[in-house]
Scaffold this motif. Structure first.
Motif, short mmCIF file in Angstrom:
data_model
loop_
_atom_site.label_atom_id
_atom_site.label_comp_id
_atom_site.label_asym_id
_atom_site.label_seq_id
_atom_site.Cartn_x
_atom_site.Cartn_y
_atom_site.Cartn_z
N ASP A 1 0.81 -1.20 0.00
CA ASP A 1 0.00 0.00 0.00
C ASP A 1 0.85 1.27 0.00
O ASP A 1 0.43 2.29 -0.53
N GLN A 2 2.03 1.21 0.62
CA GLN A 2 2.87 2.40 0.70
C GLN A 2 3.25 2.89 -0.70
O GLN A 2 3.22 4.09 -0.96
N ASP A 3 3.56 1.97 -1.60
CA ASP A 3 3.90 2.36 -2.97
C ASP A 3 2.70 3.01 -3.67
O ASP A 3 2.85 4.00 -4.40
N LYS A 4 1.52 2.46 -3.44
CA LYS A 4 0.30 3.00 -4.05
C LYS A 4 0.06 4.44 -3.56
O LYS A 4 -0.19 5.34 -4.37
N PHE A 5 0.17 4.65 -2.26
CA PHE A 5 -0.07 5.99 -1.72
C PHE A 5 1.05 6.96 -2.10
O PHE A 5 0.81 8.14 -2.31
N SER A 6 2.26 6.45 -2.20
CA SER A 6 3.37 7.29 -2.65
C SER A 6 3.12 7.79 -4.06
O SER A 6 3.33 8.97 -4.37
N LYS A 7 2.63 6.90 -4.93
CA LYS A 7 2.30 7.28 -6.31
C LYS A 7 1.14 8.27 -6.35
O LYS A 7 1.18 9.25 -7.08
N LEU A 8 0.10 8.01 -5.55
CA LEU A 8 -1.05 8.93 -5.51
C LEU A 8 -0.60 10.33 -5.08
O LEU A 8 -1.00 11.33 -5.67
N LEU A 9 0.23 10.41 -4.05
CA LEU A 9 0.71 11.70 -3.56
C LEU A 9 1.61 12.38 -4.59
O LEU A 9 1.52 13.59 -4.80
N ALA A 10 2.47 11.61 -5.26
CA ALA A 10 3.35 12.19 -6.28
C ALA A 10 2.54 12.74 -7.45
O ALA A 10 2.82 13.84 -7.94
N ASP A 11 1.54 12.00 -7.87
CA ASP A 11 0.67 12.46 -8.95
C ASP A 11 -0.08 13.73 -8.55
O ASP A 11 -0.22 14.67 -9.34
N GLU A 12 -0.57 13.75 -7.31
CA GLU A 12 -1.29 14.92 -6.81
C GLU A 12 -0.35 16.13 -6.72
O GLU A 12 -0.73 17.25 -7.06
N GLU A 13 0.88 15.89 -6.29
CA GLU A 13 1.86 16.99 -6.22
C GLU A 13 2.11 17.59 -7.60
O GLU A 13 2.12 18.82 -7.76
N ILE A 14 2.29 16.76 -8.61
CA ILE A 14 2.51 17.24 -9.98
C ILE A 14 1.32 18.06 -10.45
O ILE A 14 1.48 19.16 -10.99
N ARG A 15 0.12 17.56 -10.21
CA ARG A 15 -1.10 18.26 -10.64
C ARG A 15 -1.21 19.62 -9.95
O ARG A 15 -1.48 20.64 -10.59
#
Length: 114
Positions: free
Chosen positions: A1-15
């Motif tokens: 799950d940590q990888d999934k949330f890390s990706k979600l946060l990274a995508d949100e940061e870019i947006r």
């Protein structure tokens, strides 16, 4: 799950950074952001001046809100690294994963967010 949330946060940061670039410019003196001033170009009359001032004020509010959201994302990313991600800042309970999938940077469980 940590990888999934890390990706979600990274995508949100870019947006969010892209949104911020639309309304603000990086201020090298403070390493923060300054709202882009409204500019209608050319000669302006009183109505144009009033509209520019209103648009500039609106841009300031939008820029501040986007910057707050960016800071929330950065804080959530830090929590993920330190193992404190997904814990409500108010009551200390675990934030359900389905809430984190929708709002990956949220610092609060649903009860404390209300």
């Amino acid at each position: 799950d940590q990888d999934k949330f890390s990706k979600l946060l990274a995508d949100e940061e870019i947006r969010v950074r892209k949104e911020l670039e639309d309304v603000a410019i990086k201020d090298p003196a403070t390493n923060g952001f300054q709202p882009k001033p409204a500019d209608y170009g050319g000669e302006t009359d009183e109505d144009d001046t009033a509209r520019e001032e209103t648009d500039s004020e609106n841009t300031i509010v939008i820029e501040e809100e986007i910057e707050r959201h960016l800071n929330t994302i950065l804080k959530a990313q830090e929590k993920l690294k330190t193992g404190h991600y997904g814990v409500c800042e108010k009551c200390g309970t675990d934030i359900p994963p389905n809430r984190l999938e929708i709002l990956p940077a949220t610092p609060y469980c649903i009860n404390c967010a209300e």
